[in-house]
Design a protein around this motif. Structure first.
Motif, PDB file in Angstrom:
ATOM      1  N   TYR A  18      -8.093 -13.643  27.756  1.00 24.33           N
ATOM      2  CA  TYR A  18      -8.642 -13.047  26.542  1.00 24.33           C
ATOM      3  C   TYR A  18      -9.109 -11.613  26.773  1.00 24.33           C
ATOM      4  N   GLY A  21      -5.605  -9.725  28.776  1.00 23.94           N
ATOM      5  CA  GLY A  21      -4.244  -9.974  28.308  1.00 23.94           C
ATOM      6  C   GLY A  21      -3.561 -10.997  29.204  1.00 23.94           C
ATOM      7  N   ARG A  99     -12.199  -9.248  21.543  1.00 25.46           N
ATOM      8  CA  ARG A  99     -10.981  -8.522  21.902  1.00 25.46           C
ATOM      9  C   ARG A  99      -9.844  -8.878  20.950  1.00 25.46           C
ATOM     10  N   GLY A 100     -10.200  -9.210  19.722  1.00 30.45           N
ATOM     11  CA  GLY A 100      -9.181  -9.602  18.756  1.00 30.45           C
ATOM     12  C   GLY A 100      -8.982 -11.108  18.771  1.00 30.45           C
ATOM     13  N   ASN A 105      -2.936 -11.841  19.628  1.00 29.34           N
ATOM     14  CA  ASN A 105      -2.630 -11.164  20.891  1.00 29.34           C
ATOM     15  C   ASN A 105      -1.471 -11.856  21.615  1.00 29.34           C
ATOM     16  N   THR A 108       1.934 -11.034  20.225  1.00 32.39           N
ATOM     17  CA  THR A 108       2.436  -9.705  20.582  1.00 32.39           C
ATOM     18  C   THR A 108       2.968  -9.696  22.014  1.00 32.39           C
ATOM     19  N   GLU A 109       2.394 -10.529  22.871  1.00 35.85           N
ATOM     20  CA  GLU A 109       2.868 -10.603  24.253  1.00 35.85           C
ATOM     21  C   GLU A 109       4.090 -11.506  24.400  1.00 35.85           C
ATOM     22  N   GLN A 163     -10.138  -4.866  15.807  1.00 38.53           N
ATOM     23  CA  GLN A 163      -9.684  -4.736  17.181  1.00 38.53           C
ATOM     24  C   GLN A 163      -9.321  -3.278  17.479  1.00 38.53           C
TER      25      GLN A 163
END
Length: 190
Positions: A18, A21, A99-100, A105, A108-109, A163
């Motif tokens: 978290y 990333g 952190r969003g 997240n 997106t990864e 974020q």
């Protein structure tokens, strides 16, 4: 002891995934943070992907429970619960460790829709939207799914906006938009 070690590994991975990333967090960092070794990690999680999936499942359970409890604490009526969503989201975004959204997240990864990590993230937001749809239906709104999608989009927008720039005020504006949407659906007779 095994359960404690399993939990310690999951907690360490969750914190690092978290905050730093998923892709940026290596197995070495996780085992160091957990105070163990790779062999032990792989005993409980055969691959990094298994660990990521466990992280997201835990996040889903923990966040959903926290979120629903806070909504229920703030409001009794379904319409008020729909609007309380933005207050609860704002409180979450004010946490210093924010952190969003772990699920946004993760997508997106892992952008490929067939990826299990991406699929878990999609499932989280499907459940979130269904929760909102249920509240809208309790208000007597016939097009509850449409309203749920619109409110979900507002929430997702708030999260990404915050974020990118802390203290953006996004929840205030999103709540205003949600109020207009809810009132419009109610005035149309549901």
């Amino acid at each position: 002891m095994a359960k404690n070690l399993h939990q310690r590994l999951l907690d360490a991975a969750s914190e690092l995934f978290y905050s730093q990333g998923i892709q940026a967090t290596g197995i070495e960092a996780i085992v160091k943070h957990a105070g163990t070794n790779k062999m032990t990690l792989y005993k409980y999680f055969p691959s990094k992907q298994d660990l990521v999936i466990a992280f997201l499942r835990k996040r889903d359970t923990d966040f959903t429970q926290w979120f629903v409890e806070n909504i229920n604490h703030k409001a009794d009526l379904p319409k008020d619960k729909l609007l309380a969503i933005f207050e609860v989201i704002e409180e979450w975004m004010a946490i210093p460790a924010f952190r969003g959204c772990a699920f946004i997240n993760a997508t997106t990864e892992f952008p490929l829709e067939a990826n299990p990590v991406h699929q878990l993230s999609t499932e989280f937001y499907d459940k979130f939207k269904n929760y909102i749809s249920g509240l809208a239906a309790e208000c007597g709104i016939a097009q509850a799914d449409n309203l749920a999608m619109q409110i979900t989009l507002l929430v997702e927008g708030c999260i990404v906006s915050e974020q990118m720039k802390h203290h953006s005020g996004s929840t205030h504006h999103a709540r205003q938009a949600a109020t207009i949407l809810i009132d419009t659906y109610l005035q149309q007779g549901g």
